[in-house]
Structures are given as C-alpha cells and as structure tokens.
Design a protein around this motif. Structure first.
Motif, PDB file in Angstrom:
ATOM      1  N   ALA A  84       4.692 -25.440  14.648  1.00 25.53           N
ATOM      2  CA  ALA A  84       3.847 -24.755  15.735  1.00 25.53           C
ATOM      3  C   ALA A  84       3.791 -25.593  17.084  1.00 25.53           C
ATOM      4  CB  ALA A  84       2.623 -24.393  15.055  1.00 25.53           C
ATOM      5  N   VAL A  85       4.185 -26.880  17.099  1.00 24.51           N
ATOM      6  CA  VAL A  85       3.832 -27.640  18.237  1.00 24.51           C
ATOM      7  C   VAL A  85       4.985 -27.406  19.223  1.00 24.51           C
ATOM      8  CG1 VAL A  85       3.557 -30.190  18.817  1.00 24.51           C
ATOM      9  CG2 VAL A  85       2.788 -29.383  16.933  1.00 24.51           C
ATOM     10  N   THR A  86       4.666 -27.717  20.300  1.00 25.18           N
ATOM     11  CA  THR A  86       5.721 -27.470  21.606  1.00 25.18           C
ATOM     12  C   THR A  86       5.166 -28.564  22.694  1.00 25.18           C
ATOM     13  OG1 THR A  86       6.828 -26.099  22.875  1.00 25.18           O
ATOM     14  CG2 THR A  86       4.545 -25.674  22.756  1.00 25.18           C
ATOM     15  N   GLY A  87       6.151 -28.862  23.496  1.00 23.94           N
ATOM     16  CA  GLY A  87       5.988 -29.774  24.577  1.00 23.94           C
ATOM     17  C   GLY A  87       6.056 -31.105  24.032  1.00 23.94           C
ATOM     18  N   THR A  88       5.697 -32.026  24.683  1.00 23.72           N
ATOM     19  CA  THR A  88       6.090 -33.528  24.603  1.00 23.72           C
ATOM     20  C   THR A  88       4.759 -34.387  24.913  1.00 23.72           C
ATOM     21  OG1 THR A  88       7.059 -34.175  26.690  1.00 23.72           O
ATOM     22  CG2 THR A  88       8.718 -33.468  25.098  1.00 23.72           C
ATOM     23  N   GLY A  89       4.918 -35.589  24.709  1.00 25.21           N
ATOM     24  CA  GLY A  89       3.587 -36.340  24.905  1.00 25.21           C
ATOM     25  C   GLY A  89       2.408 -36.324  23.951  1.00 25.21           C
ATOM     26  N   LYS A  90       1.203 -36.512  24.415  1.00 28.20           N
ATOM     27  CA  LYS A  90       0.286 -36.768  23.496  1.00 28.20           C
ATOM     28  C   LYS A  90      -0.412 -35.403  23.097  1.00 28.20           C
ATOM     29  CE  LYS A  90      -1.016 -40.837  26.078  1.00 28.20           C
ATOM     30  NZ  LYS A  90      -2.129 -41.634  27.029  1.00 28.20           N
ATOM     31  N   MET A  91      -0.815 -35.527  21.628  1.00 29.79           N
ATOM     32  CA  MET A  91      -1.534 -34.368  21.278  1.00 29.79           C
ATOM     33  C   MET A  91      -2.783 -34.081  22.219  1.00 29.79           C
ATOM     34  SD  MET A  91      -0.310 -33.363  18.459  1.00 29.79           S
ATOM     35  CE  MET A  91      -1.367 -32.722  17.381  1.00 29.79           C
ATOM     36  N   VAL A  92      -3.156 -32.944  22.409  1.00 29.81           N
ATOM     37  CA  VAL A  92      -4.478 -32.383  23.101  1.00 29.81           C
ATOM     38  C   VAL A  92      -5.630 -32.177  22.275  1.00 29.81           C
ATOM     39  CG1 VAL A  92      -5.304 -30.578  24.703  1.00 29.81           C
ATOM     40  CG2 VAL A  92      -2.805 -31.681  25.029  1.00 29.81           C
ATOM     41  N   LEU A  93      -6.776 -32.822  22.668  1.00 28.28           N
ATOM     42  CA  LEU A  93      -7.809 -32.161  21.998  1.00 28.28           C
ATOM     43  C   LEU A  93      -8.661 -31.583  22.824  1.00 28.28           C
ATOM     44  CD1 LEU A  93      -9.018 -35.899  20.421  1.00 28.28           C
ATOM     45  CD2 LEU A  93      -7.649 -34.139  19.444  1.00 28.28           C
ATOM     46  N   ASP A  94      -9.720 -30.591  22.035  1.00 27.51           N
ATOM     47  CA  ASP A  94     -10.360 -29.565  22.898  1.00 27.51           C
ATOM     48  C   ASP A  94     -11.280 -30.133  23.889  1.00 27.51           C
ATOM     49  OD1 ASP A  94     -12.229 -30.515  21.259  1.00 27.51           O
ATOM     50  OD2 ASP A  94     -13.187 -28.478  20.349  1.00 27.51           O
ATOM     51  N   THR A  95     -11.872 -31.178  23.976  1.00 28.48           N
ATOM     52  CA  THR A  95     -12.852 -31.562  25.120  1.00 28.48           C
ATOM     53  C   THR A  95     -12.189 -32.470  26.091  1.00 28.48           C
ATOM     54  OG1 THR A  95     -14.346 -31.591  23.272  1.00 28.48           O
ATOM     55  CG2 THR A  95     -14.930 -32.636  25.339  1.00 28.48           C
ATOM     56  N   SER A  96     -12.221 -31.823  27.436  1.00 30.85           N
ATOM     57  CA  SER A  96     -11.672 -32.682  28.605  1.00 30.85           C
ATOM     58  C   SER A  96     -10.277 -33.152  28.537  1.00 30.85           C
ATOM     59  CB  SER A  96     -12.510 -33.920  28.901  1.00 30.85           C
ATOM     60  OG  SER A  96     -13.832 -33.437  29.033  1.00 30.85           O
ATOM     61  N   PRO A  97      -9.450 -32.367  28.047  1.00 37.56           N
ATOM     62  CA  PRO A  97      -8.012 -32.552  28.085  1.00 37.56           C
ATOM     63  C   PRO A  97      -7.401 -32.766  29.449  1.00 37.56           C
ATOM     64  CG  PRO A  97      -8.051 -30.267  27.441  1.00 37.56           C
ATOM     65  CD  PRO A  97      -9.551 -30.799  27.631  1.00 37.56           C
ATOM     66  N   THR A  98      -6.421 -33.521  29.562  1.00 37.35           N
ATOM     67  CA  THR A  98      -5.495 -33.533  30.558  1.00 37.35           C
ATOM     68  C   THR A  98      -4.271 -32.972  30.450  1.00 37.35           C
ATOM     69  OG1 THR A  98      -6.537 -35.502  31.637  1.00 37.35           O
ATOM     70  CG2 THR A  98      -4.552 -34.947  32.470  1.00 37.35           C
TER      71      THR A  98
END
Lengths: 429, 55
Positions: free
Chosen positions: A71-85
C-alpha cells in the motif's frame, strides 16, 4: 540478539551402553542448557508492545489484513500525521482542507485576466444580434470583446448556454463569401503586468458547425502600454500562436503560453477562423490565467464583472436597454443656470460616471426620450421639454460636462432649466 | 469624419472633437483609442470640419 544453541545432545546419550559415564545426564549440562535458553529468550522482544532498538528489518508487514508494503507509494521518508513536509505530492481530490497559510493559490480574486470571459455582459446589444461589417474597424460586441470579419458581413450575438455548462456564449453566424472572422480581447497592462516572464494558460470552450480549425494568437503591445493600434495598423508583437482542432461539439481547449519578459504593456488574445461561409462558431468560458494548468472557469460575482466591464464601457440606460431607447429609464441630469441673452446658451451640468473609466472616455449623449445622438432634453419654465443639440466637454475618466448652445436651449438669463439625457461612454482598448 | 467643437464660451475646444458618424465627443487623451484613430486620420492629411457659428 542471540539465538538459542543447544550445548548437549541428550539424544545421543540414549545410544550409549549402560555404564558409559557419558550416558549420565549431569546437572551442569542441564544448567548450561537453561542458561543458554535464558540468554536467548532475554534478547527477544515480546509479542505485546515490544520495544525495538537498532535497525529493524521487516520484509513484509501486514496490518489488519492489509499488506502495508503493497500500500506504500512514493519514495523517501515515511510521513507522520503531524506537520509532515510533502515534496511535490499529487493529492488527487482532497475531501476537505483549509488553505489559510497557502501561497501561490490561483483562486484569489482575479484568476482570470479575461474580463467577461463568460460572455454574460452585453451592454451594447442586450442580447440582440449585431452585424459585424466586413473590412471595417474593430466592432465591440459583448462587453470587452471585439470582432471583425473580411469578405462579407457576419452576425454576432450573445446566446444562452445551459446550466450544465455556461449560462452564456457568443455565437457568430457565417455567411457566403466570408473569408475570416476575428474575436479578441485586449487586456489592460495593469491587469496582466505580472504575467510577463511566466507561463500562462489559455482555456476556452469552442464549437463550430462548419470549420475544424480555430487559431489562437497572443500579442503584446509593442512599445506603448495599452496601445495595440487599429486592425489596419496594429502596433503589437506576437507572443505565440497555435490552433485548436474543433468540432460541432462544445469542447474545452487549452494551451500554455510562455509570456516574454517584454510583455509588460498589455496582452491581446485573438481567436480567428477562416471562411465561415455558413454554420455557426460558438465560444465561451474564455480564461487566461497564470501558471501551466487550466483550472476551472473563474465565476466572479455578476456585479463585480459588471463593474469591471464599466471601466471600459458604460451607459446611463437601464440594464437591458441600449443606446437610442426612448423609455427614459436610466436618465441622468440636473439643473443648469441660463447665461444666454438671446434664449440660447447655458452653463451646463456635470455628469459623473458610475465607475471611473480606464482613460478619458469618448462620450455620446442622447436626448432623454428620443433616439437622437448628440442631443439633450431641456425643460424650461412654462415651456414643454424639447430636444436640443448638446456638447460634451471637460471629459475625464470620472465624468463630463454637458451643455447646449442651440437656439432656444437657453432661457431668461439667471433662470434655471432642467437637463435630462442618456449617455454612453467608451474607454476601450 | 471629425468636426471641431465649440465650448460654452464660443471658443474652439482644445480638448474635444466630434466624430460626425455617431456624434461621439472624443477627448484629446493619448490613451483613448478613438483619439488615436483621430490622430491617424489627421496624419493621412485630413482636417476636421470647422465648428459652426453659434446660432
């Protein structure tokens, strides 16, 4: 992390003969095994609320029946729900959102640099058809839009659309011998200065029951701001041109335009077709916006769009009436003091425009109740109102003065007369 | 076709000219496209009709 490794092979003891000292299970052997087990177990994590240290490698992770790695797409770091970039994410269609702190948002009040792109305002003709004369000067049609043709006259008209698309459209009806039709808008420098050295996007809906090619061309005023010249003597520089392959089905067409840095003097967008010898050419929802994406058509409040148009053309006639109407609806006027000594001449009255105009305006007056241009209605004491020749002067972008020196227009010096008139004023580009 | 305009004091206006085809009063503003057309018309060797005498 330690795995349990057995130190003593107890099973081999079963194969030894009785009396063999190795057949004896010693307490130290058992103790060693338990120590090994304790060491291994103590280095493992519990299944409930484990705490990991170091690097955890999970080749396949499933949560609530869903394999997360799939279910994961994209690359780089995992995103958390608070203040993600997020970097260049494609968000699809967010179900909600607050854009309070966003910058670069297109829909901020004047996304569409085309005025009356929806063809909703038609002060000059109020929806009636208009003859565009072949090889004549630019003819202004629905507000802010001009047209021209060659070969033979054509008719243009604001027509109704549909709630599923656009409320209004503009339609040209072809005629035999027509060789070309042009339909364009000149955008004031002040409304497109910031487009210079950017990419803009032109979008529109077009249908044509006869022709399959509509050419679009963008220009900028070559040297002087807001000075585009005449049809015969244009003073413009072409920015870009292209074609849309159209059909009889109303379809949206878009194109990117790289606006040069020199285009700080106003922009002209022109649509043209060739020999429209019959059939109709219909266009609506024209939009020129900053950026490389064609966004939805910018529906501005009708009153706002009306006032934007009045900066370039306005009239005293009530909405829905056109020059020459004799109902008197919308008349303006005032009282002037006679200064004539021979029953002619007066001081005139000032007339304020409804909206300040782009430049000093061309003014045409009409008598209040007569289809008589260059005139005014004057009522004097004990005298029925009548139509007299009028003069407009002291014209500015904010208004003008109107007076009459025609015979009979004045009265006894020092008495007052009532001036009533209709007017229209133009400061088109 | 253009025609000179008289002010209320009877003098020739130096700020407005009349376009006779539609009785439009055109101000002498370089930003006004009708005035630009008037200037082109003059450059072609034309001159506006003198204003009529006051009646």
């Amino acid at each position: 992390m330690t795995a349990y490794t057995k130190s003593t092979n107890f099973a081999t003891k079963d194969t030894l003969t009785s009396g063999d000292p190795l057949k004896i299970v010693k307490g130290t052997e058992i103790n060693t095994e338990f120590d090994n087990i304790a060491t291994a177990v103590n280095s493992k994590s519990d299944t409930a609320s484990p705490t990991f240290t170091g690097t955890v490698t999970i080749p396949l992770l499933s949560y609530a029946g869903t394999t997360l790695s799939a279910a994961v797409t994209g690359t780089g770091k995992m995103v958390l729900d608070t203040s993600p970039t997020l970097v260049t994410p494609a968000l699809g269609t967010p179900s909600s959102g607050v854009l309070t702190n966003c910058t670069g948002v297109q829909y901020n009040g004047f996304k569409n640099r085309i005025i009356n792109g929806g063809m909703a305002l038609d002060q000059r003709n109020a929806g009636a058809s208009q003859t565009i004369t072949a090889a004549a000067a630019l003819a202004y049609t629905v507000d802010r839009w001009y047209a021209y043709c060659t070969g033979a006259n054509v008719t243009g008209q604001q027509i109704a659309g549909a709630y599923t698309s656009s409320q209004y459209r503009y339609q040209f009806t072809g005629a035999a011998s027509v060789t070309a039709i042009g339909f364009g808008q000149r955008i004031e420098q002040k409304n497109c200065f910031d487009l210079a050295n950017t990419t803009a996007t032109l979008s529109c809906y077009i249908s044509n029951s006869l022709l399959t090619t509509v050419t679009w061309t963008a220009y900028y005023a070559t040297t002087t701001a807001d000075t585009f010249g005449s049809l015969a003597s244009p003073t413009v520089t072409q920015i870009a041109t292209g074609t849309f392959t159209v059909s009889s089905t109303r379809t949206q067409y878009t194109t990117n335009i790289s606006i040069p840095s020199a285009a700080t003097t106003g922009i002209q967008i022109l649509f043209t077709v060739g020999a429209q010898t019959s059939g109709t050419w219909v266009i609506d929802s024209v939009q020129l916006e900053k950026g490389s994406t064609a966004t939805s058509f910018d529906y501005r409040p009708y009153g706002t769009e009306f006032q934007l148009c009045q900066r370039y053309f306005q009239q005293s006639y009530a909405v829905g009436l056109v020059a020459g109407d004799t109902s008197g609806l919308g008349i303006v006027g005032g009282t002037a003091m006679n200064n004539g000594t021979n029953n002619a001449g007066n001081n005139g009255i000032p007339i304020s425009f409804k909206v300040p105009m782009r430049a000093t305006a061309t003014v045409t007056t009409y008598a209040a109740y007569a289809n008589s241009s260059g005139s005014i209605t004057i009522a004097k004491a004990s005298t029925p109102s009548a139509t007299y020749a009028a003069t407009a002067d002291t014209i500015s972008s904010n208004g003008f003065k109107v007076f009459s020196t025609a015979t009979g227009s004045g009265g006894t010096a020092g008495t007052a007369t009532e001036f009533l008139l209709q007017y229209f004023a133009s400061a088109e580009l | 076709m253009f025609k000179q305009v008289k002010k209320s004091d009877g003098l020739i206006s130096e700020t407005v000219v009349l376009r006779t085809t539609d009785n439009a009063f055109i101000p002498f503003d370089p930003a006004n496209t009708d005035y630009q057309a008037f200037l082109r018309w003059c450059e072609e060797g034309n001159t506006p009709i003198p204003a009529e005498e006051s009646k």
